[in-house]
Scaffold this active site. Structure first.
Site, PDB file in Angstrom:
ATOM      1  N   SER A 100       1.373  -1.013  -0.044  1.00  0.00           N
ATOM      2  CA  SER A 100      -0.291   0.107   0.182  1.00  0.00           C
ATOM      3  C   SER A 100       0.636   1.185  -0.284  1.00  0.00           C
ATOM      4  O   SER A 100       1.686   1.439   0.998  1.00  0.00           O
ATOM      5  CB  SER A 100      -0.852  -0.458   1.644  1.00  0.00           C
ATOM      6  N   GLU A 101       0.221   1.808  -0.977  1.00  0.00           N
ATOM      7  CA  GLU A 101       2.027   3.224  -1.230  1.00  0.00           C
ATOM      8  C   GLU A 101       1.569   4.335  -0.326  1.00  0.00           C
ATOM      9  O   GLU A 101       2.769   5.017   0.266  1.00  0.00           O
ATOM     10  CB  GLU A 101       1.451   3.517  -2.251  1.00  0.00           C
ATOM     11  N   ASN A 102       0.636   4.056   0.557  1.00  0.00           N
ATOM     12  CA  ASN A 102       0.776   4.728   1.723  1.00  0.00           C
ATOM     13  C   ASN A 102       1.918   4.468   2.956  1.00  0.00           C
ATOM     14  O   ASN A 102       2.122   5.082   3.952  1.00  0.00           O
ATOM     15  CB  ASN A 102      -0.098   5.467   2.576  1.00  0.00           C
TER      16      ASN A 102
END
Lengths: 218, 233, 233, 218
Positions: free
Chosen positions: A46-48
């Site tokens: 998840s790119e966060n």
């Protein structure tokens, strides 16, 4: 018959290989996590800043400090790790994620993708989509093959502002699975019950139809 | 506790020197890990004309959305500004300017700003509106565009735990943009849930060294959730 | 334990595929945090013509110094190559080539190589022999030179503790170049002091996520000290 | 009298301000840590990834995993932190270190410094010195004013390969403290008992001598 959302997700999941690190965009891509094949382990990025995203939390597990890129509360799987956004996109840009799946408004036979903005409508922004398409070698775009009024979304050239140029090699629509090679869409699989002719009619970009176009197994 | 004690005792003191028309970098992703009390203090102060670099612009009435209510923001540098009706209204009326920046590029621009790298090449945005008017260069057959570093007059950020020297630990995905945002601010102000005595944190487990932190304050946090998604047992 | 288990059971397997004339990035600073057993395995394998990027080249008979004995290194990319007589001998005789790279630039070149940044500007080396033939650009009145990313066919690195998924923790200043070296290797091989079960490491305390690690092996380490300096009680 | 190594270290330490993060090069700079003024706290940065370097360890504290940039075994002070080399040089290049002190072979009145290589002699490499001089605003170079044969090391233009160009603003020699401004050395302080004339004779680069040049307090 056009694939349902669930069937699209199933077909996406067939691309998962054991040991793949995968980034799944919001919507249908995310659903694919429910159809990981038997004997295959994937780890969701998840790119966060989370590698090893798990399912939604139980009510009592909800943690405001643990969300995914869609701002939904999530959990972590065993073996997960946390890192900053800079590290996360270093991972993405550096090509360390094995597979990226995301939606789009349009794709063209040059491999360009438009997915973040419709001029004249509201501007929301590209989020991490531009980084994801620029960083990954292995991308699957999932989308409907045509608009509700029958306008093809597989174009000779994208009409909307691009998210990425010349970076898409594989598209899964509700009607077909196609590769993009040398400026052409190559028809690889048909949705069950959908004819090659129906697909050809709804594909604006140049389409190559091999002798044998099997039905998808979904 | 002398020279390295970064703790200030009020939010007013924490943002002392913040003036109209400054550039502020804010940590956080959506409403997760945002410096919620520092944002409220900017609202209270009434500072206007701000350029704010932050991945998102909050939602209506929460996070940076609070600063839109009194039109304190002149320009937003962000990757995603959906979920905010007031933002769209001010954008369409021309009261607010937005510079849409890909999320990874935004993170890297902050990291570069803190690390003395004035510019770097990235494939992100090549051939798109983001790449317009930017220098393009080819390496190994791929195209890259040149992006410049980002620095702020102030950074407002949130961490989980700190010692009084400003050594920081973040918690779960509330880490996000906070570490590099802090490095890129001329005056980096960090609010935390807990301040512990120096020596309590293992040097190997500090996520960001105190050298980057100018002011530190302990706050209490609401921690709003944008999308409360749950499963049934 | 299936897809993400990175553990291999022999040093031979750990370096399978390493061939003559490849580029190898090595972690470590001096003799601290070096992949000492992986280096020994390269010596045993007899791979030659190697280009090695590492901050230092070991000392005589230790660390990368071992690979000089059989002339396995063709070129060294390093910031400091003192303390090594054999190195100097081979350099002066023309058997060995060296590309001196400032320490911070070397670290950043590895980080860039792992993070998809093909090139970046830095003030380091401007106006010096390092800056010769490199592009110069001015930002805010200062001069910067363009440096390119570094990638390796292999990375050999050392961490302290890992889980079987390759999530890593480093210990004290043995961290040094190891994290970015690992990100910059097409095949990243990491040797560690201890492999723990997955789930044992706190996700917030992992220094480098396992996604960057291809092969993991547990070793025993001599940990030579270059300058044993002590004080009296 | 020319300053001793200890006096040079003492004078360097007078530049320390409370709360300064300081990087001290090998040799005399390192000695300065022994003369931190009363009431002043400094924290030492070691570019191999340690902020908060302490004294040498007791024999039983020696830890091969804890060294400084000179590869010496050290300890950590309370409040120390550990990080990677990329982070360490981000800190240095980004200007977060308040004061850098390092030695040199030559300095010139354009603020250039040569400190890492003597052609024809053995090549050792620049280590972190080029990054340190490029990254810091506040640098003190410590060196002898002239060679043993009386050759000035404060030149009109460095003759050796440069470590950095136009980046040095302050030089402390065994004879004097000088600032570099507008292409000139400005004489700020004299070593006790050393005359302005002696300094002038051993300074090749253009030297400005203010009316009042006090003796150093060492």
């Amino acid at each position: 018959m056009a694939l349902t959302r669930e069937q699209l997700a199933q077909r996406v999941a067939q691309e998962f290989k054991d040991g793949y690190y995968v980034n799944l965009g919001i919507g249908i891509p995310t659903l694919a996590a429910n159809y990981v094949p038997e004997g295959v382990q994937v780890m969701l990025q998840s790119e966060n800043g989370l590698l090893g995203m798990g399912q939604f939390p139980l009510e009592e597990e909800v943690d405001a400090d643990l969300i995914n890129a869609g701002k939904q509360t999530v959990t972590m799987v065993t073996g997960a790790s946390i890192f900053s956004s800079a590290e996360s996109f270093g991972m993405i840009r550096g090509g360390h994620v094995d597979l990226t799946v995301l939606g789009a408004f349009e794709v063209d036979c040059q491999g360009s993708i438009a997915s973040y903005m419709i001029p004249g409508k509201l501007i929301k922004g590209m989020g991490g989509a531009m980084d994801l398409v620029a960083g990954a070698d292995n991308i699957i775009v999932t989308m409907t093959h045509a608009s509700k009024t029958g306008q093809s979304k597989l174009l000779a050239e994208c009409t909307l502002p691009l998210t990425g140029k010349g970076c898409i090699k594989r598209v899964l629509t509700d009607l077909a699975l196609l590769d993009i090679e040398d400026g052409k869409f190559i028809l690889r699989e048909r949705a069950p019950g959908v004819t090659v002719e129906e697909i050809a009619k709804l594909t604006e970009g140049e389409l190559v139809i091999p002798d044998n176009v099997p039905e998808m197994a979904v | 506790m002398a020279g390295f004690d970064k703790v200030v005792n009020s939010y007013e003191e924490a943002l002392d020197g913040l003036e109209d028309n400054m550039t502020v970098i804010a940590g956080g992703f959506g409403l997760c890990g945002i410096p919620e009390n520092l944002i409220k203090e900017i609202k209270r102060k009434g500072t206007t004309g701000l350029t704010i670099a932050s991945n998102n612009a909050g939602v209506d009435g929460k996070g940076l959305g609070l600063l839109l209510e009194e039109k304190q923001i002149k320009k937003m540098i962000a990757s995603y500004v959906g979920e905010n009706a007031l933002f769209m209204e001010q954008l369409l009326s021309g009261e607010l300017e937005v510079e849409l920046t890909p999320q990874g590029t935004l993170a890297e621009k902050m990291r570069a700003g803190g690390a003395g790298i004035p510019a770097f090449f990235t494939a992100t945005g090549y051939g798109t509106p983001v790449g317009e008017d930017k220098e393009v260069r080819e390496y190994n057959g791929r195209h890259y565009i040149l992006e410049e570093a980002l620095q702020g007059d102030f950074t407002i950020a949130k961490a989980w735990k700190a010692d009084r020297f400003g050594n920081l630990m973040f918690r779960k995905t509330a880490r996000n943009f906070n570490p590099m945002a802090i490095t890129a601010g001329k005056i980096a102000v960090v609010e935390v849930e807990e301040i512990v005595e120096v020596g309590t944190l293992d040097p190997d487990e500090i996520h960001l060294p105190g050298i980057y932190v100018n002011r530190l304050i302990q706050g209490t946090f609401v921690k709003d959730i944008e999308q409360r998604t749950v499963r049934q047992a």
